[in-house]
Design an enzyme around this catalytic site. Structure first.
Site, short mmCIF file in Angstrom:
data_model
loop_
_atom_site.label_atom_id
_atom_site.label_comp_id
_atom_site.label_asym_id
_atom_site.label_seq_id
_atom_site.Cartn_x
_atom_site.Cartn_y
_atom_site.Cartn_z
N SER A 1 -50.10 15.22 20.86
CA SER A 1 -49.39 15.79 19.72
C SER A 1 -48.69 17.09 20.07
O SER A 1 -49.17 17.86 20.90
CB SER A 1 -50.37 16.07 18.59
OG SER A 1 -50.92 14.85 18.15
N ASN B 1 -1.38 -11.00 -14.86
CA ASN B 1 -0.93 -11.11 -13.48
C ASN B 1 -1.79 -10.22 -12.59
O ASN B 1 -1.85 -9.01 -12.79
CB ASN B 1 0.54 -10.67 -13.41
CG ASN B 1 1.06 -10.61 -11.98
OD1 ASN B 1 0.56 -11.32 -11.10
ND2 ASN B 1 2.05 -9.77 -11.75
N ALA C 1 0.83 -1.20 0.00
CA ALA C 1 0.00 0.00 0.00
C ALA C 1 0.87 1.25 0.00
O ALA C 1 0.53 2.26 0.61
CB ALA C 1 -0.93 0.00 1.20
N ALA C 2 2.01 1.17 -0.68
CA ALA C 2 2.91 2.33 -0.68
C ALA C 2 2.74 3.19 -1.92
O ALA C 2 3.32 4.27 -2.01
CB ALA C 2 4.36 1.87 -0.54
N ARG D 1 -4.45 8.89 -8.80
CA ARG D 1 -5.70 9.03 -9.55
C ARG D 1 -6.94 9.22 -8.67
O ARG D 1 -8.00 9.61 -9.17
CB ARG D 1 -5.89 7.82 -10.48
CG ARG D 1 -5.01 7.90 -11.71
CD ARG D 1 -5.58 7.05 -12.82
NE ARG D 1 -5.20 5.65 -12.69
CZ ARG D 1 -5.95 4.63 -13.12
NH1 ARG D 1 -7.13 4.86 -13.67
NH2 ARG D 1 -5.54 3.39 -12.98
N ASN E 1 -8.36 2.24 -8.43
CA ASN E 1 -7.37 3.30 -8.61
C ASN E 1 -7.98 4.68 -8.76
O ASN E 1 -7.27 5.68 -8.73
CB ASN E 1 -6.53 3.01 -9.86
CG ASN E 1 -5.79 1.69 -9.72
OD1 ASN E 1 -4.92 1.55 -8.87
ND2 ASN E 1 -6.16 0.71 -10.52
N GLU F 1 6.35 -7.79 -17.78
CA GLU F 1 5.54 -6.59 -17.64
C GLU F 1 5.15 -6.07 -19.02
O GLU F 1 5.90 -6.23 -19.99
CB GLU F 1 6.33 -5.51 -16.87
CG GLU F 1 6.43 -5.79 -15.39
CD GLU F 1 5.06 -5.97 -14.76
OE1 GLU F 1 4.36 -4.96 -14.58
OE2 GLU F 1 4.67 -7.11 -14.46
N ALA G 1 -48.05 12.80 17.23
CA ALA G 1 -47.40 13.51 16.12
C ALA G 1 -46.71 14.76 16.63
O ALA G 1 -47.26 15.50 17.43
CB ALA G 1 -48.43 13.88 15.07
#
Ligand code: UD1
Ligand code: CA
Length: 461
Positions: free
Chosen positions: A399, A180, A19-20, A25, A238, A165, A374
């Site tokens: 009420s 992948n 999570a680095a 975006r 993203n 890649e 009410a």
């Protein structure tokens, strides 16, 4: 989404959550993996799924915004800092220290790929312990459009020949559609040894995690791919658009589950659940209902259209709405009823009690069988402190009454309509707080006659 308990783990498990990445975006000050789906940060969805495999250690690799992750996770995961970010392989390497002394399986996950199913994770681990003892197990997928994903060049039996890649791939390699997901399972003793041999001589100048497969292959070790039958589960988030798409998929699954479990959703696509919503059987949910976190609905409950609930507990036989607003701490005991434009917060409505129209009930305890008229308001706040209103069983609140807390209304008491009650009312008492009524027979007729004459004189004059 219902999972069976994991079988006793053959060997200990650690998870590494990457999570680095910057999450550019999202255009957000909030860390990407903390953006919520179904009212809960995406990272928590992932950790909850991983928790089903009972990992011994959890490491989150963080860079930018890591304080936010620390605040979210507390002691539930170690945070490994990756600064600067030199690629996915480099990111995993940063977890080595946190995993010192750990021996077992390592599952590498992405914080922004939160909906991998526990059974998929289990399948990856199981494959790692296959007879051919692969050095690396990669989770592959076959998307409709393979875009710029990394490619897995594999034999028909699932052994991987090479990982490449997109940036580095030839046209021929790009034509391969097995992609992948990025997720991998590796034994700890292999993982860091392989990573140490990964170089960054590639198109991105990064240390690719995928290269551990290529390094292992050079060492004549088998690496294997398993392919998910649901490409959506490895879809990354993203952007805000992808966040919305993930939310939509999550809601669709949850609605299907609610219906499978015996709830009627008249217009399922208009009902929104939270990650922890609990819905019983024979629950009827009309269109346009929103569940925030913390709602439990028992059997035989009816939720009429346009209701919004969070942190609320509805016992069996309850009916709410249309247009009910239940806020945290609202508890509706069996067969009680809340009607339109009623807001409840930190309030218990006793068994069979009713608040049918236009009320605010906050910091209140309402006895069984009470009737809240009410427009009744519990005045719970003096601008500085919150105060409590207690209403006894079978009490009748007329009420448009204002109950100025702290105040108690006794059992079977009657509060007359329009009363502003500032002192406790005893059991069985009538409380009427109004000005004396002035009665003048014929006064209105005389008034109209006089006024009409005046008007006429003015016109003629
Ligand atoms: C990666 C894979 C690619 C795969 C794709 C799936 C590599 C080299 N490539 O590509 O084969 O198809 O994911 O989405 O692994 N991260 C870090 N530190 C870094 C770089 C990334 O923590 O230095 C984290 C990100 O926060 C993210 C994950 O790793 O959670 C993937 O990063 P991303 O940049 O999206 O990977 P890709 O290059 O797209
Ligand atoms: Ca990516």
């Amino acid at each position: 989404m219902t999972e069976t308990a994991p079988p006793p783990a053959a060997s200990p498990l650690a998870i590494i959550v990457l999570a680095a990445g910057k999450g550019t975006r999202m255009k957000s000050a909030r860390h990407k993996v903390l953006h919520p789906v179904a009212g809960q940060p995406m990272l928590e969805h992932l950790l909850a799924s991983a928790a089903q495999l009972a990992p011994e250690r959890s490491v989150v690799v963080a860079g930018h915004g890591r304080e936010q992750l620390e605040a979210q996770l507390g002691t539930r995961a170690a945070i490994a800092v990756q600064e600067p970010q030199l690629g996915t392989g480099h990111a995993v390497q940063q977890a080595e220290e946190a995993l010192a002394g750990f021996e077992g399986d390592v599952l590498i996950l992405y914080g922004d790929v939160p909906f991998v199913r526990p059974e998929t994770m289990r399948a990856m681990i199981a494959r790692l312990h296959g007879e051919d003892t692969p050095a690396v197990v990669v989770l592959g997928f076959e998307p409709e459009d393979p875009l710029r994903y990394g490619r897995i060049l594999a034999h028909d039996d699932g052994r991987i020949a090479m990982m490449v890649e997109y940036k580095d791939a030839t046209e021929e390699q790009r034509a391969c559609t097995l992609c992948n997901s990025g997720l991998m399972a590796v034994k700890s003793q292999d993982l860091f040894a392989l990573l140490a041999k990964v170089e960054n001589d590639n198109a991105a100048g990064e240390y690719y995690l995928t290269d551990i497969v290529n390094v292992a292959s050079l060492e004549e070790r088998t690496c294997a791919v398993i392919v998910t039958d649901d490409p959506d589960e490895v879809g990354g988030i993203n952007s805000r658009a992808e966040l919305a798409a993930a939310e939509a998929r999550w809601q669709t699954r949850r609605r299907e589950r609610a219906m499978a479990d015996g709830a009627t959703l008249v217009a399922p696509e208009t009902v929104f659940f939270a990650w922890d919503t609990v819905i019983g059987q024979d629950v009827m949910i009309e269109p346009n209902v929103v569940f925030g976190p913390g709602v439990t609905v028992a059997d035989d409950v009816t939720i009429h259209a346009f209701s919004h609930l969070e942190g609320a507990t509805l016992e069996s036989g309850v009916a709410i709405g249309p247009y009910a607003r239940l806020r945290p701490g609202a508890v509706l005991k069996a067969n009680s009823k809340v009607g339109n434009f009623v807001e409840m917060k930190k309030a218990v409505l006793g068994e069979g009690a009713k608040a049918n129209h236009l009320s605010y009930l906050g910091d209140a305890e309402i006895g069984a069988g009470a009737n809240i008229g009410a427009g009744t308001i519990t005045c719970n706040y003096d601008g500085y402190f919150k105060h409590k209103t207690v209403i006894g069983e079978r009490a009748f609140i007329g009420s448009n009454s204002a109950l100025v807390a702290p105040v108690k209304i006794g059992a079977d008491a009657i509060v007359a309509a329009g009363s502003a009650v500032t002192r406790d009312v005893g059991d069985g008492e009538l409380r009427l707080v109004r000005g004396e009524q002035l009665v003048k027979p014929g006064w209105a007729d005389r008034f109209h006659d006089t006024m009409k004459q005046k008007k006429k004189a003015q016109k003629e004059g």
